[in-house]
Enzyme design. Structure first.
Site, PDB file in Angstrom:
ATOM      1  N   ARG A 163     -14.471  11.993  13.406  1.00  0.00           N
ATOM      2  CA  ARG A 163     -13.204  11.319  13.755  1.00  0.00           C
ATOM      3  C   ARG A 163     -13.325  10.513  15.055  1.00  0.00           C
ATOM      4  O   ARG A 163     -12.383  10.460  15.852  1.00  0.00           O
ATOM      5  CB  ARG A 163     -12.066  12.342  13.920  1.00  0.00           C
ATOM      6  CG  ARG A 163     -11.645  13.040  12.657  1.00  0.00           C
ATOM      7  CD  ARG A 163     -11.077  12.068  11.634  1.00  0.00           C
ATOM      8  NE  ARG A 163     -10.441  12.766  10.528  1.00  0.00           N
ATOM      9  CZ  ARG A 163     -11.091  13.249   9.461  1.00  0.00           C
ATOM     10  NH1 ARG A 163     -12.394  13.111   9.366  1.00  0.00           N
ATOM     11  NH2 ARG A 163     -10.430  13.875   8.509  1.00  0.00           N
ATOM     12  N   SER A 236      -3.633  14.512   9.118  1.00  0.00           N
ATOM     13  CA  SER A 236      -3.945  15.615  10.036  1.00  0.00           C
ATOM     14  C   SER A 236      -3.494  15.220  11.433  1.00  0.00           C
ATOM     15  O   SER A 236      -3.939  14.193  11.951  1.00  0.00           O
ATOM     16  CB  SER A 236      -5.449  15.866  10.094  1.00  0.00           C
ATOM     17  OG  SER A 236      -5.936  16.330   8.882  1.00  0.00           O
ATOM     18  N   GLU A 332      -5.104  14.129  16.725  1.00  0.00           N
ATOM     19  CA  GLU A 332      -5.931  13.101  16.085  1.00  0.00           C
ATOM     20  C   GLU A 332      -5.326  11.694  16.238  1.00  0.00           C
ATOM     21  O   GLU A 332      -6.045  10.745  16.532  1.00  0.00           O
ATOM     22  CB  GLU A 332      -6.125  13.460  14.607  1.00  0.00           C
ATOM     23  CG  GLU A 332      -7.252  12.691  13.971  1.00  0.00           C
ATOM     24  CD  GLU A 332      -7.362  12.896  12.477  1.00  0.00           C
ATOM     25  OE1 GLU A 332      -7.859  13.941  12.061  1.00  0.00           O
ATOM     26  OE2 GLU A 332      -6.944  12.003  11.730  1.00  0.00           O
TER      27      GLU A 332
HETATM   28  N1  EPU Z   1      -6.379  26.235   5.781  1.00  0.00           N
HETATM   29  C1  EPU Z   1      -5.456  27.255   5.877  1.00  0.00           C
HETATM   30  N2  EPU Z   1      -4.160  26.929   6.103  1.00  0.00           N
HETATM   31  C2  EPU Z   1      -3.746  25.644   6.219  1.00  0.00           C
HETATM   32  C3  EPU Z   1      -4.680  24.605   6.131  1.00  0.00           C
HETATM   33  C4  EPU Z   1      -6.010  24.937   5.903  1.00  0.00           C
HETATM   34  O1  EPU Z   1      -5.799  28.430   5.765  1.00  0.00           O
HETATM   35  O2  EPU Z   1      -2.547  25.420   6.415  1.00  0.00           O
HETATM   36  C5  EPU Z   1      -7.778  26.584   5.486  1.00  0.00           C
HETATM   37  C6  EPU Z   1      -8.153  26.174   4.063  1.00  0.00           C
HETATM   38  O3  EPU Z   1      -7.883  27.176   3.143  1.00  0.00           O
HETATM   39  C7  EPU Z   1      -9.643  25.916   4.183  1.00  0.00           C
HETATM   40  C8  EPU Z   1      -9.789  25.386   5.616  1.00  0.00           C
HETATM   41  O4  EPU Z   1      -8.636  25.829   6.326  1.00  0.00           O
HETATM   42  O5  EPU Z   1     -10.364  27.104   4.075  1.00  0.00           O
HETATM   43  C9  EPU Z   1      -9.902  23.901   5.679  1.00  0.00           C
HETATM   44  O6  EPU Z   1      -8.784  23.299   5.029  1.00  0.00           O
HETATM   45  P1  EPU Z   1      -8.931  21.960   4.167  1.00  0.00           P
HETATM   46  O7  EPU Z   1     -10.133  22.032   3.291  1.00  0.00           O
HETATM   47  O8  EPU Z   1      -7.637  21.675   3.547  1.00  0.00           O
HETATM   48  O9  EPU Z   1      -9.300  20.858   5.210  1.00  0.00           O
HETATM   49  P2  EPU Z   1      -8.849  20.666   6.698  1.00  0.00           P
HETATM   50  O10 EPU Z   1      -9.940  21.080   7.627  1.00  0.00           O
HETATM   51  O11 EPU Z   1      -7.530  21.274   6.878  1.00  0.00           O
HETATM   52  C10 EPU Z   1      -9.931  18.244   6.867  1.00  0.00           C
HETATM   53  C11 EPU Z   1      -9.524  16.892   7.335  1.00  0.00           C
HETATM   54  C12 EPU Z   1      -8.632  16.202   6.314  1.00  0.00           C
HETATM   55  C13 EPU Z   1      -9.439  16.079   5.032  1.00  0.00           C
HETATM   56  C14 EPU Z   1      -9.856  17.500   4.582  1.00  0.00           C
HETATM   57  C15 EPU Z   1     -10.762  17.444   3.385  1.00  0.00           C
HETATM   58  C16 EPU Z   1      -9.514  16.934   9.749  1.00  0.00           C
HETATM   59  C17 EPU Z   1      -8.689  16.974  10.990  1.00  0.00           C
HETATM   60  N3  EPU Z   1      -8.833  16.979   8.605  1.00  0.00           N
HETATM   61  O12 EPU Z   1      -8.726  19.040   6.761  1.00  0.00           O
HETATM   62  O13 EPU Z   1      -8.366  14.889   6.790  1.00  0.00           O
HETATM   63  O14 EPU Z   1      -8.674  15.458   4.012  1.00  0.00           O
HETATM   64  O15 EPU Z   1     -10.601  18.147   5.638  1.00  0.00           O
HETATM   65  O16 EPU Z   1     -12.006  16.947   3.757  1.00  0.00           O
HETATM   66  O17 EPU Z   1     -10.732  16.844   9.835  1.00  0.00           O
HETATM   67  C18 EPU Z   1      -6.840  13.514   8.004  1.00  0.00           C
HETATM   68  O18 EPU Z   1      -7.745  13.342   8.835  1.00  0.00           O
HETATM   69  O19 EPU Z   1      -5.712  12.955   8.125  1.00  0.00           O
HETATM   70  C19 EPU Z   1      -7.078  14.409   6.871  1.00  0.00           C
HETATM   71  C20 EPU Z   1      -6.119  14.731   6.015  1.00  0.00           C
END
Ligand code: EPU
Length: 336
Positions: A163, A236, A332
């Site tokens: 990012r 995010s 972010e």
């Molecule tokens: N999780 C929770 N609770 C929540 C959210 C997530 O327990 O409310 C857990 C999920 O179960 C999973 C882990 O945290 O085990 C990661 O969650 P997820 O795969 O949904 O991805 P994320 O880390 O929450 C990142 C990016 C997203 C991107 C997704 C998929 C960042 C800041 N965010 O989210 O990007 O779509 O991975 O690759 O890196 C964005 O930047 O706007 C964005 C949406």
């Protein structure tokens, strides 16, 4: 060139907050930009705005907003394996991903449905489901807002990281990106290792095409992330923190199940959404805004929240996570 005065920025930010720009210009070409730069005071505050999906306005902007609308896509050249494509920076990102798939140029399918413009993609090196855009960029074309000169940044000089890029760091607000040149494969090499994608694929009897993978990514995103048209948000709101391996091991012992992704030998990325969730903030509402019920990384505006309201909510979430995990989450979006 038509400079507009005292314009509401509400339609131009996906958080849907009210803020006004003293001056506003739709930049439809490099020529329009050059004319604008030639006619303004050198000390004028400038703000480049793409799709407005990664910005939070906390007050009016006392300067000139340059709203990017430079369009167009062209194939610069291709060989048997790769195509080089120049895309205007004001093109809608998801529309561009669809155009690439239709023409048989692969690599961006996991980045389907990310809000924003082509020009914003390199700024924060957008990433999702195991792919980051920087890996598919050959160069970024930009205009230096200080002197109006055109510049070309080869990918190696853009300092792409999680990012992050020079356009977000040292060169923040210095350049107006006019086009991005992509190098895309003509054979699909699909990235399907990310847990959500793997789970979706497990239900299918045979493999997938790039278009089907794009559809799967869209389905996952629609399930987990709110549509800004229906519930204003900036994706995010927090970055996933990067911590040392040692720090991660300590945290993992104290918090079993903390999701993590290795970055390199020394660094681990941990899931901020999980930490916020664990602190009890997921789905919590505070006045006119709140933490989204299906993904704790996303802050939403239920209607009428100000940028300040959202910033206060973000700070409350940061305080809560810091109190439990000892880590201060970083926002972010660009906060203005
Ligand atoms: N999780 C929770 N609770 C929540 C959210 C997530 O327990 O409310 C857990 C999920 O179960 C999973 C882990 O945290 O085990 C990661 O969650 P997820 O795969 O949904 O991805 P994320 O880390 O929450 C990142 C990016 C997203 C991107 C997704 C998929 C960042 C800041 N965010 O989210 O990007 O779509 O991975 O690759 O890196 C964005 O930047 O706007 C964005 C949406």
């Amino acid at each position: 060139m038509v400079l507009q005065e005292n314009i509401s920025l509400k339609p131009y930010n996906t958080m849907g907050v009210e803020a006004r720009a003293r001056l506003f210009l739709l930049v439809t070409s490099r020529e329009v930009l050059a004319a604008a730069l030639a006619g303004i005071h050198p000390e004028q505050h400038l703000l480049v705005l793409g799709g407005g999906s990664n910005v939070l306005f906390t007050r009016d902007f006392d300067g000139l907003v340059l709203k990017n609308q430079i369009e167009g896509c062209e194939v610069l050249g291709e060989d048997r394996s790769y195509a080089r494509i120049r895309a205007g920076s004001g093109e809608d990102w998801h529309g561009f991903v669809g155009w690439c798939l239709q023409h048989g140029y692969y690599g961006l399918e996991n980045l389907s449905l990310i809000p924003g413009t082509v020009g914003a993609a390199p700024v924060q090196n957008i990433g999702a489901y195991g792919v980051e855009v920087g890996a598919h960029i050959e160069a970024v074309e930009a205009v230096d807002l200080k002197n109006g000169r055109c510049r070309r940044f080869e990918a190696e000089t853009c300092e792409f990281a999680y990012r992050d890029s020079i356009f977000k760091g040292p060169c923040r607000n210095r350049f107006f990106i006019t086009a991005v040149i992509f190098r895309l494969s003509k054979t699909p090499h699909l990235a399907t290792a990310y847990a959500d994608v793997r789970q979706a694929l497990a239900k299918r009897p045979s493999g997938v095409t790039a278009q089907e993978l794009s559809d799967i990514v869209c389905e996952i995103r629609r399930r987990k992330l709110p549509d800004p048209q229906e519930l204003p948000n900036a994706g995010s709101f927090f970055k996933n923190p990067l911590v040392s391996r040692k720090r991660y091991q300590d945290l993992a012992e104290r918090f079993p199940g903390l999701p993590s992704y290795p970055v390199d030998d020394q660094t681990v990325k941990i899931a901020a959404g999980w930490m916020i969730d664990r602190c009890g903030w997921k789905g919590r509402r505070r006045g006119l805004c709140g933490v989204y019920a299906k993904q704790a990384l996303v802050l939403v505006n239920y209607g009428g929240a100000t940028g300040r309201d959202i910033l206060d909510l973000a700070e409350a979430v940061q305080d809560a996570v810091e109190a439990v995990f000892g880590i201060r989450l970083q926002a972010e979006p660009l906060i203005l």
